[in-house]
Design an enzyme around this catalytic site. Structure first.
Site, PDB file in Angstrom:
ATOM      1  N   CYS A   1      17.639   3.932  32.162  1.00 12.68           N
ATOM      2  CA  CYS A   1      18.715   3.553  31.434  1.00 12.68           C
ATOM      3  C   CYS A   1      18.362   3.230  29.945  1.00 12.68           C
ATOM      4  O   CYS A   1      18.096   2.022  29.923  1.00 12.68           O
ATOM      5  CB  CYS A   1      19.659   2.706  31.980  1.00 12.68           C
ATOM      6  SG  CYS A   1      21.154   2.487  31.139  1.00 12.68           S
TER       7      CYS A   1
ATOM      8  N   HIS B   1      20.118   2.717  27.063  1.00 13.10           N
ATOM      9  CA  HIS B   1      20.981   1.879  26.422  1.00 13.10           C
ATOM     10  C   HIS B   1      21.055   0.305  27.128  1.00 13.10           C
ATOM     11  O   HIS B   1      20.983  -0.730  26.514  1.00 13.10           O
ATOM     12  CB  HIS B   1      22.530   2.134  26.609  1.00 13.10           C
ATOM     13  CG  HIS B   1      23.171   1.693  27.975  1.00 13.10           C
ATOM     14  ND1 HIS B   1      23.154   2.346  28.939  1.00 13.10           N
ATOM     15  CD2 HIS B   1      23.937   0.595  27.831  1.00 13.10           C
ATOM     16  CE1 HIS B   1      23.955   1.640  29.802  1.00 13.10           C
ATOM     17  NE2 HIS B   1      24.594   0.598  29.214  1.00 13.10           N
TER      18      HIS B   1
END
Length: 356
Positions: free
Chosen positions: A111, A113
């Site tokens: 991930c 972000h």
């Protein structure tokens, strides 16, 4: 009506009753967001997660602690599009911290972000000592070790850049059909997770907030078509070989100064508010494989709400049989607040539910 997501998890050898935190032993979190995409960082109160490596820890959490994922991600404490990070003990010697990623469906492998947020968090909360002007934070993820470089000025953390795991184009211009017979073509790329990546112009839909409902339904159909026809494989581990979502773009893949926009729909129709760090890595890998971007070219990738990351091809490499790149992705995360969560025994819906 709410969907009941509270069925007990079970061990292989016996049925157990899930344990929830109480007022005297709450689960504590720090909430952040990156370009509008939330990240709930679990800082204390979560049970120890055993395992000799990060993938073993991921499997253990999925098999034995999934009730706590629902407790933290679903209503009434979260929402359908909530995202979280569980900090665990690293197994790689160079890692400063290790993380399991959670969302409305389960446990992702990468991930971007979250990496951008965790870079700031690691320094601000003392996991890594600040060094100006740039502090390196090594984060062990299920997909491998990811290096984040955090800008630090006058003791304050700022933008974060990460170098991706080897990212590659798995397949290009795959011809498929939706359930209604509509034909389309898609590329499939890996940037820490696998995505179907394609031009939304094939369906005459613009990447705008007003079209999110249509784009989400379309992404679900695209993922079904890919899963029905394409067998994914990753050279490093079978646990990585699954389609995480679909990324619908504005079709502007060739390098230019202006931004290119996309929407990422992942997990169980979860819509990313950010441009998606692992998705940007996969898009860059495809663009490079097609000769549309050169190493060092800095491209702006914009999300459906207009937030942006900077992305570039940092280096070329290989991943098993695949020509691959190391992508560079840069953005800024912000803090939202802190919370302590617990459960009362007579709370019938308090273990977590979703509507729809």
């Amino acid at each position: 009506m709410p969907h009941d997501k509270t069925a007990p998890t079970s061990r292989n050898d016996s049925q157990i009753v899930p344990a929830y935190p109480g007022p005297s032993n709450p689960i504590e979190v720090v909430d952040m967001h990156t370009g509008g995409e939330p990240l709930r960082i679990i800082t204390s109160g979560y049970p120890d997660i055993p395992g000799t490596n990060i993938l073993a820890k991921r499997r253990y959490a999925k098999d034995h602690l999934d009730h706590l994922r629902r407790f933290l991600m679903f209503e009434p404490r979260g929402h359908y599009d909530m995202y979280g990070a569980i900090l665990v003990e690293p197994s790689l010697p160079d890692a400063n911290l290790a993380v399991l990623f959670i969302h409305n469906e389960g446990y992702s492998t990468m991930c971007g972000h979250a990496i951008l947020a965790l870079g700031r968090y690691a320094i601000d909360y003392g996991l890594v000592k600040a060094v100006e002007p740039v502090t390196t934070v090594n984060i062990e993820c299920p997909c491998g070790l990811v290096r984040a470089e955090v800008e630090v000025s006058n003791g304050k953390t700022g933008k974060v850049r990460f170098s991706s795991v080897p990212s590659f184009m798995f397949a290009n211009d795959v011809s498929l059909q939706l359930a209604d017979g509509t034909a389309f073509k898609t590329d499939i790329g890996y940037g820490g997770a696998f995505y179907a990546i394609l031009d939304a112009g094939q369906f005459d839909i613009a990447i705008t907030p007003e079209n999110v409902g249509r784009l989400t339904r379309l992404a679900e159909e695209i993922c079904q078509a890919v899963n029905d026809s394409v067998t994914l494989a990753h050279p490093d581990h079978d646990d990585l070989a699954f389609l995480y979502g679909a990324i619908l773009t504005d079709g502007r893949d060739a390098f230019e100064a202006s931004a290119t926009r996309n929407i990422c729909v992942f997990a169980k129709n979860q819509v990313d508010r950010s441009p998606t760090g692992s998705g940007v890595s996969a898009r860059l890998a495809i663009q490079h494989a097609k000769g549309l971007i050169a190493p060092g070219d800095i491209r702006v990738f914009e999300s459906v709400i207009g937030s942006s990351f900077e992305g570039s091809v940092e280096a070329t490499t290989s991943c098993g049989p695949h020509e691959a790149i190391i992508a560079s992705v840069k953005g800024k995360a912000h803090y939202s607040g802190k919370a302590s969560f617990w459960y009362e025994e007579d709370d019938e819906v308090g273990r977590g539910f979703i509507v729809g």
